[in-house]
Design an enzyme around this catalytic site. Structure first.
Site, short mmCIF file in Angstrom:
data_model
loop_
_atom_site.label_atom_id
_atom_site.label_comp_id
_atom_site.label_asym_id
_atom_site.label_seq_id
_atom_site.Cartn_x
_atom_site.Cartn_y
_atom_site.Cartn_z
CG PHE A 168 -2.04 0.90 1.22
CD1 PHE A 168 -3.13 0.66 0.40
CD2 PHE A 168 -2.04 2.03 2.01
CE1 PHE A 168 -4.21 1.52 0.37
CE2 PHE A 168 -3.12 2.91 1.99
CZ PHE A 168 -4.21 2.65 1.16
CG ASP A 199 -1.20 -2.45 6.22
OD1 ASP A 199 -2.33 -2.65 6.70
OD2 ASP A 199 -0.96 -1.51 5.43
CE1 TYR A 245 -10.45 2.62 5.05
CE2 TYR A 245 -9.79 3.73 7.07
CZ TYR A 245 -9.50 3.31 5.79
OH TYR A 245 -8.27 3.58 5.26
CE LYS A 246 -9.06 -0.34 3.40
NZ LYS A 246 -7.61 -0.30 3.40
NE ARG A 258 -9.70 -3.45 -4.16
CZ ARG A 258 -9.27 -2.78 -3.10
NH1 ARG A 258 -8.22 -3.20 -2.43
NH2 ARG A 258 -9.89 -1.69 -2.70
C1 PLP Z 1 -6.93 0.84 3.48
C2 PLP Z 1 -5.50 0.57 3.78
C3 PLP Z 1 -4.75 1.44 4.58
C4 PLP Z 1 -5.38 2.69 5.08
O1 PLP Z 1 -4.51 3.62 5.63
P1 PLP Z 1 -5.14 4.87 6.38
O2 PLP Z 1 -3.98 5.53 6.99
O3 PLP Z 1 -6.12 4.34 7.38
O4 PLP Z 1 -5.81 5.73 5.37
C5 PLP Z 1 -3.44 1.08 4.87
N1 PLP Z 1 -2.90 -0.06 4.38
C6 PLP Z 1 -3.59 -0.88 3.59
C7 PLP Z 1 -2.96 -2.15 3.07
C8 PLP Z 1 -4.90 -0.61 3.26
O5 PLP Z 1 -5.58 -1.42 2.47
#
Ligand code: PLP
Length: 425
Positions: A129, A210, A235-236, A385
């Site tokens: 990410f 992560d 939030y996921k 996805r």
């Molecule tokens: C959604 C997501 C994030 C989100 O990061 P935020 O700091 O909460 O915006 C981080 N890492 C991964 C792999 C994600 O899918």
């Protein structure tokens, strides 16, 4: 229709689904099949209720809510951490709910990344990410390391998946710390966290994950696996709401390490209001908080976690695997010849909660799907996805989504869409 996977199969699976009753807990737009819970989970009635309760405390008691709220806002971060801990296989005091995933990674790197002698490199994965890589490079820079040369990125050998063997092979004796995904956000590949953590520890490499794409979808045993740290968003798959406060795990072997980024809410709770000039950090993960908790963005998580706890993470995982396998089988069977492929590994133990469907026209297919009432998301250049989520997606929804996708492909209606992308893909 693929043999044996049609309407009657879906009906039967839905009829026997032990989690079926949870669908009614969620607000799902009528006529829409929501397959984007891996980006933003929908609102549940419980989240709505817990949010209204927090608002009511604010309305009726004002500042009293800090100590009289139920739960009290003053320790809400620790309280929610304790409630989230079973989802990651941790003790309550090893988890705190604070900040965002990215700020939690910043705090964990500031606290645990201690470049010493030759051991100064950080290991991550090339498809990480992006925000994680931005954070890692900023810490390399801040400690006087080389943000490019001291960052080792493990790429994919087959262009799709990461190999645990390659990851472990990159853990040389100049690596101080590794940050890796539990589930790769694009492909949906679930890594073998246990093996990676064991091999990292054997090589003296601190290991962090992560878990943004696995918490709420996949069970974890972070303590048993000996993971050093982890962070994730709420939030996921947890359905904690847009901007919902994130989670942070610190293995207790690191308790007592001075927080890299100190702030008053990381204080030993009994000492916080002594307001002395010297910071006295709390022992556990709570010590890594910085400022005032975002109470209103934590309120929906209270309700959201009730739903997940009642359903049970093992039952969620079981159904999630069946849903993604079903979706894949339908696409392979009914849409053969339309050029679809999968970036997600086929094996259950290597798959997270979503399916990454590969097609050169992914972007336009996504827009056509949304107009047909199916909500997936697009990850450039070529991935659609789809996340059928155990708490609210039916087998019938998978079948209907693939039927609508088939109709789009048969009519080539995606060709009516321009090729440029919107602001949020
Ligand atoms: C959604 C997501 C994030 C989100 O990061 P935020 O700091 O909460 O915006 C981080 N890492 C991964 C792999 C994600 O899918």
């Amino acid at each position: 229709m693929a043999v044996g996977l049609g309407e009657s199969f879906a009906r039967e699976k839905d009829g026997r689904d032990p989690l079926a009753r949870f669908r009614a807990e969620f607000y799902l737009p009528t006529g829409q099949i929501y397959l984007d819970g891996n980006s933003l989970g929908p609102m549940s009635r419980r989240s709505e209720a817990s949010t209204l309760r927090v608002l009511d405390v604010w309305k009726s008691r004002g500042i009293g809510g800090w100590l009289e709220g139920d739960p009290a806002w003053f320790t809400l971060a620790e309280e929610l951490g304790g409630r989230m801990a079973p989802l990651v296989g941790a003790a309550p005091d090893e988890v705190v709910v604070a900040g965002s995933s990215t700020t939690n990674l910043h705090q964990l790197l500031a606290t645990l990344y201690q470049p010493e002698g030759r051991r100064r490199k950080i290991l991550a994965d090339a498809p990480a990410f992006p925000s994680d890589l931005y954070a890692i490079r900023s810490h390399l820079r801040l400690r006087g390391a080389d943000p490019e040369g001291d960052l080792i990125l493990v790429g994919s050998e087959d262009g799709r998946t990461l190999s645990e063997r390659a990851i472990v092979g990159a853990m040389a004796d100049d690596v101080a710390l590794a940050v890796l995904p539990s589930v790769v956000y694009r492909s949906g590949q679930l890594l073998d966290l246990e093996t990676i953590a064991r091999e990292a520890r054997a090589r003296g490499v601190l290991i962090g994950f992560d878990c943004s794409h696995s918490v709420g979808a996949v069970p974890h045993r972070l303590d048993d696996w000996g993971v050093d740290f982890a962070f994730w968003c709420s939030y996921k798959y947890l359905n904690g709401g847009p901007g919902g406060v994130a989670g942070l795990y610190l293995n207790r072997r690191h308790f007592g390490t001075a927080p890299g980024l100190a702030g008053w809410f990381g204080s030993r709770k009994g000492r916080q209001f002594a307001m002395g000039p010297d910071f006295e950090p709390a022992e556990g993960a709570g010590g890594l908080q910085i400022g005032t908790p975002h109470v209103l963005s934590m309120a929906p998580i209270l309700g959201a976690l009730e739903v997940v706890a009642e359903a049970g993470i093992d039952a969620i995982r079981r159904k999630s695997l069946e849903l993604t396998a079903y979706l894949r089988a339908l696409i392979e069977g009914d849409l053969a010849g339309h050029g679809f492929d999968f970036a997600t590994p086929a094996e259950d133990h290597r798959r997270g909660g979503h399916l990454a469907i590969v097609h050169p026209e992914a972007s336009r297919i996504c827009r056509a799907l949304i107009d047909e009432g199916v909500v997936p998301d697009h990850r450039p250049p070529d991935i659609v996805r789809m996340a059928p989520v155990a708490l609210y997606t039916r087998f019938e929804d998978c079948r209907e989504a693939v039927r609508r996708l088939g109709s789009i492909m048969d009519r080539r209606s995606y060709e009516n869409y321009p090729t440029e992308r919107g602001l949020v893909p």
